[in-house]
Design an enzyme around this catalytic site. Structure first.
Site, short mmCIF file in Angstrom:
data_model
loop_
_atom_site.label_atom_id
_atom_site.label_comp_id
_atom_site.label_asym_id
_atom_site.label_seq_id
_atom_site.Cartn_x
_atom_site.Cartn_y
_atom_site.Cartn_z
N LEU A 21 0.81 -1.22 0.00
CA LEU A 21 0.00 0.00 0.00
C LEU A 21 0.85 1.27 0.00
CD1 LEU A 21 -2.93 -0.88 2.46
CD2 LEU A 21 -3.02 -0.63 -0.03
N GLU A 81 18.06 3.29 3.75
CA GLU A 81 18.71 4.00 2.64
C GLU A 81 18.43 5.50 2.64
OE1 GLU A 81 17.92 1.78 -0.99
OE2 GLU A 81 19.00 0.04 -0.22
N GLU A 110 20.62 -6.01 2.77
CA GLU A 110 19.92 -6.19 1.50
C GLU A 110 20.95 -6.77 0.54
OE1 GLU A 110 17.40 -3.14 -0.08
OE2 GLU A 110 16.48 -2.70 1.86
N ARG A 156 11.39 -10.49 -7.40
CA ARG A 156 12.23 -10.90 -6.27
C ARG A 156 11.32 -11.25 -5.08
NH1 ARG A 156 14.69 -6.47 -3.45
NH2 ARG A 156 16.24 -6.03 -5.03
#
Ligand SMILES: *[C@@H]1O[C@H](CO)[C@@H](O)[C@H](O)[C@H]1NC(C)=O
Ligand SMILES: *[C@@H]1O[C@H](CO)[C@@H](O)[C@H](O)[C@H]1NC(C)=O
Ligand SMILES: *[C@@H]1O[C@H](CO)[C@@H](O)[C@H](O)[C@H]1NC(C)=O
Ligand SMILES: *[C@@H]1O[C@H](CO)[C@@H](O)[C@H](O)[C@H]1NC(C)=O
Ligand SMILES: *[C@@H]1O[C@H](CO)[C@@H](O)[C@H](O)[C@H]1NC(C)=O
Ligand SMILES: *[C@@H]1O[C@H](CO)[C@@H](O)[C@H](O)[C@H]1NC(C)=O
Ligand SMILES: *[C@@H]1O[C@H](CO)[C@@H](O)[C@H](O)[C@H]1NC(C)=O
Ligand SMILES: *[C@@H]1O[C@H](CO)[C@@H](O)[C@H](O)[C@H]1NC(C)=O
Ligand SMILES: CC(=O)N[C@H]1CO[C@H](CO)[C@@H](O)[C@@H]1O
Length: 595
Positions: free
Chosen positions: A46, A174, A280, A334
């Protein structure tokens, strides 16, 4: 006292020899095997719509997806790193009274409860801004601090302070990218200090800065400059996190991760004590990019390779692969799961091989077994682990990833010859079992494509896709043989499990529950946390359609702690069957709420 000494040596077909010695822990010689690969992450669907408002929430599909990946096997996944979690909180201001903001935690509470219920913990990014405004402003900083203190106190009270310490608190994701951090650099540092202080005051510590650390990325390097200036960096950050992905390559992740660590360690010797993570560590950036290799065993082999090769470099890793795919890319983004969404109440989920590879990895014990190899085929990655129970029962496993990045070639294979040898008193009834993932045998994507890639696969096809999820059992359960031969196609993930016979029978599975992702279908989930052994022929699921009817076996033989039933029964129960064919205790019986 060494009651059991197991020696398993693996000789690999092409020239070299690989020897793995499995023996009872001998004091200091045993190194732990940290399961660094048990984290995943995603950004809520969302949040990626233009009209989202506070409080942000997960969709029904996302909740189902988390239940499924949390129930692969206990410990297959432990943490889920979810972006924007603070936006799950709704803040209300009393007009004219800027000091008093009230927070409504209802949505965040239910999200956290859902994770815990399915054996997952939040990797809690302190990201999101429910009160709006910039953190340059003292008022907004005070509101942030207020939010963090209330929130941590709330979850410490609900789950216990020890539990919340395991949640891996982390700063904003990030911050160098405008898509994530849209305030100024000074506002970031104001945020950073407020977060570190609030968590410390709550008796917790936060990791960070979760950045990409390219030379032009000022914020993350400056965070390290600042932390390095403090007297005790460990009081500021609990771990150092960065992100480094490949361009369709696991080796780029592996080498790139080592390079970033080397640079950080060289520039900041004072931070040498901080544990470090690439949280990540994906083989390709951009979760949404459709790539065929993301659908099949190539991706699984890459994830296993990255985990195995970085064991000595990081304290943990995370792949950002708990996203759900969007049509028409049902398999190729992914993600851990394939998804076919038909309506608000009807979604079909399938496990991709990468998800099943996590279940296999979870069979490795928590003690490291050295595996040295003189074989010079760099496409192999091997991890061996074992555990010994108090009664000195041995449960060990070796996982072999055979892959060459995004290459898939049925004709290319490697022959693995495994002489298995056991020495010691407990060798009497040692058994082994072999699991395989490869693109011929465990490839739901291929089954779907062979059927013409329908966007709404019908019942019979869905069953065949589920039958292909794996893991494929190449050897069900056999007495230790002097020699075992495996042929691994490119790509493959294989797991050889070796177990000594326990006296105890498997205990009852717990937390049996059902979900209904689609009408008329039942997804059963349970936990093997208390079963007491990982050496199983699999689970037997029984059902009956009337409260006094006969129990029927609906399925047996899978080691996953979930089963999809294309139907529904009035009552269900589940038990584990061990490698010696001995039936364990049944779970409590379950009457799905729909009755
Ligand atoms: C956002 O818009 C979509 C359609 O444009 C609608 O279905 C959805 O309900 C909206 N969401 C919110 C939170 O308003
Ligand atoms: C969130 O808070 C705002 C402001 O107080 C309020 O208008 C809104 O109804 C709240 N939303 C929910 C779902 O409670
Ligand atoms: C908090 O929000 C939930 C919906 O998310 C709502 O049902 C509840 O009434 C709200 N609580 C308060 C005190 O406003
Ligand atoms: C929390 O952990 C500490 C240290 O391991 C332990 O001594 C304590 O008993 C634990 N508290 C609870 C409530 O489990
Ligand atoms: C930054 O993002 C928030 C939503 O996270 C939005 O409300 C705000 O308007 C954005 N600010 C700027 C300057 O783009
Ligand atoms: C690392 O930690 C140890 C013990 O906690 C301490 O003695 C040592 O000085 C630390 N090293 C650095 C570089 O901070
Ligand atoms: C979907 O489920 C909800 C709640 O269970 C129900 O109210 C709704 O009618 C269902 N919609 C469809 C299309 O079946
Ligand atoms: C386990 O239960 C099954 C019935 O489901 C039975 O056929 C089998 O003999 C039992 N196994 C043992 C070892 O008792
Ligand atoms: C509405 C919206 O922002 N959609 C975006 C969702 O995410 C994908 C991938 O990042 C974008 O391509 C869409 O534009």
């Amino acid at each position: 006292m060494m009651l059991l000494l197991l020696l398993v040596s693996l000789l690999l077909g092409i020239g070299g020899a690989l020897k793995i010695d499995l023996q009872t822990p001998d004091g200091d010689n045993v190194r732990p095997l940290p399961h660094i690969w048990t984290s995943t992450g995603f950004s809520p669907e969302l949040r990626n719509t233009t009209n989202w408002t506070w409080p942000l929430d997960l969709t029904k599909d996302e909740n189902h997806g988390l239940a499924i990946i949390g129930s692969l096997r206990y410990g297959a996944l432990t943490h889920v790193r979810i972006h924007w979690l603070l936006d799950f909180v709704n803040a209300s201001e009393i007009p004219g009274d800027e000091k008093h903001v009230t927070f409504n935690f209802t949505t965040l509470d239910s999200t956290v409860a859902h994770l815990r219920r399915h054996n997952l913990r939040p990797a809690f990014e302190l990201m999101g801004n429910p009160t709006g405004g910039t953190f340059i402003s003292k008022i907004h900083r005070r509101r942030l601090r207020d939010l963090l203190l209330k929130m941590t106190a709330r979850y410490q009270a609900a789950y216990g302070a020890n539990e919340t310490r395991l949640w891996r608190w982390e700063t904003w994701n990030e911050p160098d990218l405008r898509q994530y951090w849209n305030q100024t650099v000074p506002a970031y540092f104001a945020y950073f200090r407020a977060v570190v202080d609030a968590l410390r005051d709550a008796g917790l510590r936060v990791g960070g800065p979760a950045g990409i650390f390219r030379p032009r990325h000022r914020i993350c390097w400056e965070v390290l400059d600042e932390v390095a200036k403090t007297t005790n960096p460990q009081d500021v950050l609990s771990f150092l996190s960065f992100h480094h992905k490949g361009s369709e390559s696991a080796d780029q992740v592996i080498l790139g991760t080592r390079a970033v660590i080397k640079e950080i360690r060289a520039r900041y010797p004072k931070l040498g004590n901080l544990s470090i993570t690439n949280d990540e560590a994906d083989p390709l950036s951009g979760w949404w990019k459709p790539r065929e290799w993301r659908a099949d065993v190539r991706y699984a082999a890459m994830v296993v390779r990255t985990a195995g090769r970085l064991l000595d470099d990081v304290s943990f890793l995370s792949n950002d692969n708990a996203f759900l795919p969007q049509a028409p890319h049902f398999f190729t983004q992914r993600t851990l799961l394939a998804r076919f969404r038909e309506s608000d109440n009807s979604t079909h989920f399938f496990l991709k091989p990468v998800a099943v590879s996590l279940a296999l990895l979870s069979l490795l014990g928590d003690k490291r077994i050295e595996s040295t190899t003189s074989i010079d085929d760099d496409r192999l990655t091997i991890i061996s682990g074992a555990c010994w129970s108090d009664a000195e029962d041995f449960e060990g496993a070796t996982i072999i990833s055979f892959g060459d990045e995004t290459k898939a070639d049925f004709k290319e294979s490697i022959s693995v010859d495994l002489p298995l040898r056991c020495v010691g008193a407990r060798c009497v009834d040692v058994r082994y079992t072999v699991f395989l993932l490869d693109n011929a045998r465990t490839n739901p994507w291929r089954v779907w494509r062979d059927a013409g890639s329908p966007s709404t696969p019908e019942t019979a096809l869905r069953r065949r896709m589920r039958d292909a999820q794996g893991p494929y059992r190449a050897v069900a359960s056999a007495p230790l043989t002097p020699r075992l031969s495996l042929t691994l196609r490119l790509p493959s993930v294989a797991l050889v499990q070796v177990c000594s016979r326990r006296d105890a029978l498997p205990r009852a599975p717990t937390n049996l529950e059902t979900l209904q992702p689609a009408p008329g279908e039942t997804l059963l989930l349970w936990s093997d946390q208390d079963v007491g052994t990982r050496c199983l022929l699999g689970y037997e699921v029984q059902g009956r359609s009337g409260f006094d009817g006969d129990w029927r076996t609906l399925t047996h033989g899978s080691i996953l702690t979930q089963w999809h039933h294309a139907g529904s029964e009035q009552e269900y129960r589940v038990r584990a069957v061990d490698l010696w064919g001995r039936n364990g205790t049944f779970s409590a019986l379950l009457r799905p709420a729909t009755y």
